[in-house]
Design an enzyme around this catalytic site. Structure first.
Site, PDB file in Angstrom:
ATOM      1  N   CYS A   1       9.302   8.080  14.462  1.00  0.00           N
ATOM      2  CA  CYS A   1      10.368   8.187  13.426  1.00  0.00           C
ATOM      3  C   CYS A   1      10.215   7.179  12.435  1.00  0.00           C
ATOM      4  CB  CYS A   1      11.868   8.258  13.977  1.00  0.00           C
ATOM      5  SG  CYS A   1      13.169   8.535  13.103  1.00  0.00           S
TER       6      CYS A   1
ATOM      7  N   HIS B   1      11.942  12.306  17.844  1.00  0.00           N
ATOM      8  CA  HIS B   1      12.200  11.106  18.980  1.00  0.00           C
ATOM      9  C   HIS B   1      12.042  11.641  20.551  1.00  0.00           C
ATOM     10  CE1 HIS B   1      14.289   7.966  16.501  1.00  0.00           C
ATOM     11  NE2 HIS B   1      14.468   9.219  15.715  1.00  0.00           N
TER      12      HIS B   1
ATOM     13  N   GLU C   1      11.713   9.904  23.117  1.00  0.00           N
ATOM     14  CA  GLU C   1      12.568   9.257  24.138  1.00  0.00           C
ATOM     15  C   GLU C   1      14.112   9.942  24.163  1.00  0.00           C
ATOM     16  OE1 GLU C   1      13.767   7.225  20.430  1.00  0.00           O
ATOM     17  OE2 GLU C   1      12.023   8.298  21.069  1.00  0.00           O
TER      18      GLU C   1
END
Length: 213
Positions: free
Chosen positions: A79, A187, A189
């Site tokens: 990001c 993202h 994650e």
């Protein structure tokens, strides 16, 4: 062990939670020695480019990141951590790290989606990837997999660095870099199984580099 860069402008806890789920040893750190001796570095980020660069510079971490790259250690930017690897960001009119050639631009609110409606900014939600080059991070990731995005600015790296793109108003680079130095606008994650697979692939690459040394 993977080092997650701690510079008070990232989503370090979310990244650590994902790596813990994968049983990948990791630590959140701003200690230069730990970053330089880790198997690989994850460079996350949320918020604004200007703030992120100010935090990095005030802690001397911009120089540490450059040394990490020069040493050949694998690095994954996420990001804002992806965006400020480039030369410049239109967000806060910020001169960024210049590790990879390119710049970051803002989505144009006059652009429209596939239904002809003006874009909602930020781009927030799930979207797919259009693969442009082979990338070790995407091994065993289904072609139809979607990833989670939340951003108002998008990266425009040199064309030869573009590994995958996503369409939001226009096509933009959502994954770019070169072997051992990657950047994702999404993202991983926060992207469920496909994101976890990508992070596991990054860890596997880091271990290969260590074993080859």
């Amino acid at each position: 062990m993977l080092a997650i860069l701690d510079y008070e402008a990232g989503n370090q806890t979310s990244v650590r939670r994902a790596l813990d789920f994968l049983d990948i040893p990791c630590a959140i750190t701003a200690e230069p020695n730990a970053l330089l001796h880790a198997d690989g570095v994850i460079f996350p980020g949320v918020g604004a480019a200007g703030q992120a660069m100010a935090e990095l510079s005030s802690k001397g971490l911009d120089a540490v990141l450059s040394e990490v790259i020069r040493s050949g250690k694998p690095l994954l930017g996420i990001c804002v951590g992806c965006q400020i690897l480039l030369d410049y960001s239109a967000e806060n009119d910020t001169r960024t790290l210049g590790i990879l050639p390119g710049e970051c631009r803002r989505f144009d609110p006059t652009w429209t989606d596939e239904d002809g409606r003006n874009l909602i900014i930020p781009h927030m939600g799930w979207n797919g990837l259009h693969r442009k080059q082979e990338c070790a991070l995407l091994n065993n990731v289904p072609l139809e997999a979607e990833f989670y995005f939340v951003h108002s600015y998008f990266p425009v790296p040199s064309p030869e660095l573009v590994l995958a793109t996503t369409v939001y108003g226009q096509e933009f680079a959502s994954l770019f870099g070169r072997p051992g130095l990657w950047a994702t606008q999404f993202h991983p994650e926060k992207s469920g199984r496909p994101g976890l697979t990508l992070l596991a692939n990054f860890h596997a690459y880091c271990k290969e580099v260590v074993h080859a040394q």
